[in-house]
Design a protein around this motif. Structure first.
Motif, mmCIF file in Angstrom:
data_model
loop_
_atom_site.group_PDB
_atom_site.id
_atom_site.type_symbol
_atom_site.label_atom_id
_atom_site.label_comp_id
_atom_site.label_asym_id
_atom_site.label_seq_id
_atom_site.Cartn_x
_atom_site.Cartn_y
_atom_site.Cartn_z
ATOM 1 N N ILE A 17 5.050 -7.749 -11.348
ATOM 2 C CA ILE A 17 4.706 -8.192 -9.998
ATOM 3 C C ILE A 17 3.386 -7.526 -9.655
ATOM 4 O O ILE A 17 3.318 -6.296 -9.643
ATOM 5 C CB ILE A 17 5.764 -7.691 -8.982
ATOM 6 N N HIS A 39 -5.369 10.543 -0.844
ATOM 7 C CA HIS A 39 -4.240 9.934 -1.567
ATOM 8 C C HIS A 39 -4.508 9.692 -3.046
ATOM 9 O O HIS A 39 -3.609 9.278 -3.765
ATOM 10 C CB HIS A 39 -3.855 8.601 -0.911
ATOM 11 N N TRP A 54 -13.562 5.130 -5.510
ATOM 12 C CA TRP A 54 -12.303 4.869 -6.241
ATOM 13 C C TRP A 54 -12.468 5.119 -7.751
ATOM 14 O O TRP A 54 -11.753 5.952 -8.325
ATOM 15 C CB TRP A 54 -11.794 3.457 -5.923
ATOM 16 N N LEU A 85 -0.086 4.152 0.793
ATOM 17 C CA LEU A 85 -0.380 4.938 1.988
ATOM 18 C C LEU A 85 0.467 4.468 3.168
ATOM 19 O O LEU A 85 1.075 5.268 3.876
ATOM 20 C CB LEU A 85 -1.867 4.788 2.289
ATOM 21 N N SER A 100 0.837 -1.193 0.000
ATOM 22 C CA SER A 100 0.000 0.000 0.000
ATOM 23 C C SER A 100 0.873 1.244 0.000
ATOM 24 O O SER A 100 1.783 1.378 0.816
ATOM 25 C CB SER A 100 -0.902 -0.010 1.236
ATOM 26 N N ASP A 103 -3.279 8.232 -11.470
ATOM 27 C CA ASP A 103 -2.687 7.871 -10.176
ATOM 28 C C ASP A 103 -2.453 9.152 -9.384
ATOM 29 O O ASP A 103 -1.944 10.126 -9.943
ATOM 30 C CB ASP A 103 -1.317 7.200 -10.437
ATOM 31 N N GLY A 104 -2.860 9.142 -8.105
ATOM 32 C CA GLY A 104 -2.653 10.335 -7.285
ATOM 33 C C GLY A 104 -1.199 10.757 -7.341
ATOM 34 O O GLY A 104 -0.855 11.868 -7.733
ATOM 35 N N GLU A 137 10.377 4.362 -5.471
ATOM 36 C CA GLU A 137 11.132 3.248 -4.884
ATOM 37 C C GLU A 137 12.195 2.753 -5.863
ATOM 38 O O GLU A 137 13.332 2.457 -5.471
ATOM 39 C CB GLU A 137 10.178 2.101 -4.530
HETATM 40 P P1 ADQ Z 1 -1.496 2.778 -4.269
HETATM 41 O O1 ADQ Z 1 -2.576 2.798 -5.249
HETATM 42 O O2 ADQ Z 1 -1.455 1.637 -3.374
HETATM 43 O O3 ADQ Z 1 -1.474 4.096 -3.380
HETATM 44 P P2 ADQ Z 1 1.362 3.236 -5.056
HETATM 45 O O4 ADQ Z 1 1.646 4.628 -4.693
HETATM 46 O O5 ADQ Z 1 1.960 2.814 -6.325
HETATM 47 O O6 ADQ Z 1 -0.165 2.921 -5.182
HETATM 48 O O7 ADQ Z 1 1.941 2.308 -3.929
HETATM 49 C C1 ADQ Z 1 1.959 0.921 -4.036
HETATM 50 C C2 ADQ Z 1 2.821 0.366 -2.927
HETATM 51 O O8 ADQ Z 1 2.596 -1.021 -2.880
HETATM 52 C C3 ADQ Z 1 4.302 0.573 -3.151
HETATM 53 O O9 ADQ Z 1 4.929 0.890 -1.954
HETATM 54 C C4 ADQ Z 1 4.776 -0.783 -3.668
HETATM 55 O O10 ADQ Z 1 6.088 -1.120 -3.303
HETATM 56 C C5 ADQ Z 1 3.820 -1.730 -3.009
HETATM 57 N N1 ADQ Z 1 3.614 -2.904 -3.857
HETATM 58 C C6 ADQ Z 1 3.140 -2.943 -5.086
HETATM 59 N N2 ADQ Z 1 3.117 -4.195 -5.566
HETATM 60 C C7 ADQ Z 1 3.579 -4.972 -4.594
HETATM 61 C C8 ADQ Z 1 3.789 -6.368 -4.475
HETATM 62 N N3 ADQ Z 1 3.493 -7.204 -5.450
HETATM 63 N N4 ADQ Z 1 4.265 -6.825 -3.329
HETATM 64 C C9 ADQ Z 1 4.528 -5.972 -2.334
HETATM 65 N N5 ADQ Z 1 4.370 -4.670 -2.374
HETATM 66 C C10 ADQ Z 1 3.896 -4.161 -3.506
HETATM 67 C C11 ADQ Z 1 -2.337 5.219 -3.209
HETATM 68 C C12 ADQ Z 1 -2.512 6.055 -4.457
HETATM 69 C C13 ADQ Z 1 -1.165 6.472 -5.019
HETATM 70 C C14 ADQ Z 1 -0.343 7.180 -3.961
HETATM 71 C C15 ADQ Z 1 -0.316 6.383 -2.688
HETATM 72 C C16 ADQ Z 1 0.315 7.177 -1.554
HETATM 73 O O11 ADQ Z 1 -3.260 5.345 -5.419
HETATM 74 O O12 ADQ Z 1 -1.338 7.327 -6.132
HETATM 75 O O13 ADQ Z 1 0.972 7.346 -4.421
HETATM 76 O O14 ADQ Z 1 -1.622 6.027 -2.261
HETATM 77 O O15 ADQ Z 1 -0.359 8.342 -1.373
#
Ligand code: ADQ
Length: 745
Positions: A572, A426, A356, A288, A286, A638-639, A646
């Motif tokens: 992934i 977010h 959403w 967040l 996540s 995407d926000g 990362e």
């Molecule tokens: P998300 O929609 O969850 O967040 P994102 O910002 O890309 O999107 O974060 C995803 C997180 O999940 C990253 O930390 C990533 O490493 C992790 N992740 C993804 N795939 C994974 C996997 N297979 N295994 C483990 N970890 C995984 C929402 C909003 C975004 C905003 C964030 C923060 O949609 O736009 O950037 O909140 O505000």
């Protein structure tokens, strides 16, 4: 002002030139018209002479007769003919009409008549002098002098001058107008060009566009120089701007005087799950959690979240609290239990099937059910009650996270009017028209306006929100201060671009070398050591553009078959919201597409697309980031997107290329990535080709610059800016309260 000066510099010489041209042109025109008229008058004179020839010949036969005189008197009644004289062949003036000047002799008239401009001035004005032979069948018998009025030429010339001046003035006016318009437009063009240049796109983007491909190398060079300058500038600012946990803690101590911090988020940062007889701790995928967790670790406090793990209830105390991170105990996690019904209505239903898709314009239709709304409201109330129960004072700092809690701020405000409520949204905020389809739009806006500060990732989302309030609520908006006053409260709406925690030196030291990471990942996937890999890392969500990404990989293999057998794309995808129909069918489509592409281009021992729909721990994610040649982030909306940040943080070797969707909030900060429109498969395929063939020096340059951005604009800065604003707000409130206390009456 500058444009005006520029235009004057051009216009004054233009006007002067036109006046000079008029002065030169007028006499020239006069002479020209005079010659034309002289020629006409000569013709007319010859004709008159021919007509009179017979009568004159007869008159000469009878020298004493008065017929000739009366003929002359009649002829000069023509208003144009002002005088007529008759000369003998030896130049003696035999007869003349009244008005014929005495001073004009036959010899003089003959000389004048041969000039280019044969004219004399007589009493009534200028007169044309014509000298014509009078002939009969025997040959010339006399000479006739005809004086024709020329004053009409003067009048016409004056008229011509007048019209010429009007014409030149008109022409000057039109030229000046065109000049002003063109100057304005080109000045604006230059100004916007210069502005864009300062934004880092500049004259470069037009140059880089297909409109001027021949200028692309020049633009690339210019861009590289600009980047150097920017980097140099950032370096010169150095640690001044660095945000880290210490600085955040100091900020809490000084600005917020150690006030209590409460975070409310649906997702918990640690999930306790039962695996057989053991309890394992999982970190959810996540964005967040990735962003907010470091904040609580730095500042302590309480995180209130839905307890979703199968062993969550087993590890909490009597108040449903557990200290986390496991083994470190830096802050409190307060779990709240939701029934299946509540979770279905509030989380899956209203939040994820309604809000959403409503906020992400990704072409999935939002679903709004009355029963979901009821659950959403009830669960928000339960979380509000939990905040009140956790609050140790009447004015805690409460951080409300995301679209699951749109109603929460106003509910907390009702019970704790002096709390400082920071709400962070977010995900994107849509335009008023799109938001308008929500049946409970008014309640949602009113709920959010319970916040002291309302944060979005970008200014654009703030603007959309303010416009939405303007459209649907009776609120007072102060645009210059970005503040909305509704009932007795006011909310400050600001953009706080979120980020990640920059890996500490200790964390970086724990990473395996890049070559080793490559080797491990390739071995795990059963690929040869020199194989190239591009990656995608996301929650398995339709907004992330996974489908479009695989299409782009397929197109690349079509266009550049040399990659077949040499390149694999590894996706992934963390399982997410899989119980929702929309997600289920989306995930099935991705599986089917992967299978089709693999069938089309794969062969024994080679798969172009590896789809790993499983959750990965942080270490293996970072290993993958470090192993990749390119990382594809192609969100449809995407926000922010943290995966791209990362990836950049993981590349301490400054290699690897980031391909980033222009529809992710991150694209605004990370312009050194290859920015693409994910809906344009061809463009994304070309970007992938460019990434895979990018020279190492360019990779280093781009990655170096991106790393500096993410390091500086890290999650502590995000939290720090919000908390600083909150601190200022609280101080103002306290001062106002003190002033009110001391006011008489
Ligand atoms: P998300 O929609 O969850 O967040 P994102 O910002 O890309 O999107 O974060 C995803 C997180 O999940 C990253 O930390 C990533 O490493 C992790 N992740 C993804 N795939 C994974 C996997 N297979 N295994 C483990 N970890 C995984 C929402 C909003 C975004 C905003 C964030 C923060 O949609 O736009 O950037 O909140 O505000």
């Amino acid at each position: 002002m500058n444009t005006l000066r520029l235009q004057l510099r051009f216009l004054v010489p233009l006007v002067l030139t036109l006046i000079a041209a008029a002065y030169l042109a007028v006499p020239l025109m006069d002479r020209l018209t005079l010659r034309w008229f002289s020629r006409d008058l000569n013709l007319r004179g010859s004709l008159v002479t021919k007509t009179l020839s017979d009568s004159i010949a007869e008159g000469l036969q009878e020298p004493g007769s008065s017929r000739m005189q009366s003929l002359f008197n009649r002829v000069v009644q023509d208003e144009r003919l002002v005088g007529i004289g008759l000369c003998s062949l030896d130049g003696e003036l035999l007869r003349r009409s009244p008005g014929f000047p005495r001073s004009l002799t036959c010899a003089r008239a003959e000389v004048i008549g041969q000039q280019d401009e044969p004219q004399i001035r007589i009493e009534g004005g200028p007169a044309h002098v014509g000298f014509y032979p009078v002939t009969d069948e025997t040959g010339p018998i006399a000479q006739l002098i005809l004086l024709q009025d020329l004053s009409f030429v003067e009048h016409r010339s004056q008229d011509t001058q007048k019209y010429l001046i009007i014409l030149i003035a008109g022409l000057g006016g039109i030229i000046a107008l065109i000049t002003v318009v063109v100057a304005q437009l080109s000045w604006r063009g230059w100004v916007s060009g210069a502005r864009a240049l300062l934004r880092g796109e500049g004259l470069i983007s037009p140059l880089m566009s297909s409109a001027a491909p021949e200028l692309a190398p020049f633009a690339a060079d210019l861009r590289a120089r600009l980047r150097d300058l920017e980097d140099e500038y950032r370096r010169s600012l150095g640690p001044e701007t660095e945000w880290n946990p210490e600085r955040l803690r100091a900020l809490l101590r000084t600005q917020l005087r150690g006030d209590q911090l409460i975070v409310v988020a649906n997702r918990e940062p640690y999930i306790h799950d039962k695996v057989g007889d053991d309890i394992v701790v999982k970190r959810p995928a996540s964005g967040l959690v990735t962003a907010v967790e470091p904040l609580l670790r730095a500042c302590s406090g309480t995180w209130i979240a839905h307890g979703s793990g199968s062993a969550d209830a087993e590890v909490v105390d009597a108040h449903d609290r557990v200290l986390v991170p496991p083994g470190k105990h830096e802050y409190t996690l307060r779990r709240l239990w939701l029934s299946e019904e509540e979770e279905k209505g509030y989380y899956y239903g209203f939040a994820n099937e309604g809000l959403w898709p409503l906020c992400h314009v990704a072409h999935v239709r939002p679903v709004f059910r009355e029963s979901d709304w009821e659950h959403y409201r009830a669960v928000n109330q339960r979380f509000a009650d939990a905040v009140v129960a956790e609050a140790r004072s009447e004015d805690p700092v409460v951080l409300v996270q995301d679209y699951h809690f749109a109603l929460l701020p106003a509910m907390i405000r009702k019970k704790l009017p002096r709390a400082t409520i920071l709400t962070f949204w977010h995900i994107p905020w849509p335009n008023p028209e799109s938001f308008g389809i929500c049946p409970w739009r008014q309640e949602i806006l009113e709920g959010m306006l319970g916040s002291t500060i309302l944060g979005f990732h970008t200014r654009f989302h703030c603007k959309n929100f303010i416009e939405t309030v303007d459209r649907y609520l009776e609120a007072r908006i102060e645009h210059e201060h970005s503040t909305i006053s509704f009932h007795d409260d006011s909310t400050f709406v600001e953009s706080y671009p979120i980020s990640i925690e920059w890996p500490s030196e200790q964390t970086q030291a724990s990473w395996l070398p890049v070559a080793q990471c490559r080797q491990n990942v390739l071995a795990r996937l059963g690929l040869p050591p020199d194989h190239r890999i591009a990656i995608g890392v996301d929650r398995f969500d339709y907004t992330k553009g996974i489908l479009e990404r695989i299409h782009a990989v397929e197109r690349l293999l079509e266009k550049h078959p040399e990659w077949i057998g040499q390149l694999s794309f590894v996706q992934i995808a963390a399982p997410s919201r899989g119980s929702l129909e929309e997600y289920k069918s989306f995930q099935e489509r991705i599986h089917a597409l992967t299978e089709r592409v693999n069938k089309r281009f794969g062969f024994e021992g080679y798969k172009p697309v590896h789809l790993l729909a499983v959750h990965h721990d942080q270490a293996s994610l970072y290993e993958l980031y470090r192993a990749a040649d390119a990382c594809m982030v192609t969100s449809l909306h995407d926000g922010m997107n943290l995966v791209c940040k990362e990836f950049v943080a993981a590349r301490d070797d400054e290699r690897g290329v980031l391909i980033l969707s222009r529809f992710a909030g991150a694209a605004r900060e990370m312009s050194q990535a290859l920015i693409v429109n994910p809906y344009h498969v061809e463009e994304t395929a070309d970007a992938l080709q460019r990434a895979l063939t990018m020279p190492e020096a360019e990779q280093r340059e781009r990655m170096g610059s991106l790393r500096m951005t993410v390091r500086e604009f890290n999650v502590y800065r995000w939290a720090g800016r919000m908390l600083t604003d909150a601190g200022r707000w609280r101080l103002r409130e306290r001062i106002e309260a003190r002033v009110q206390r001391h006011q008489p009456g």
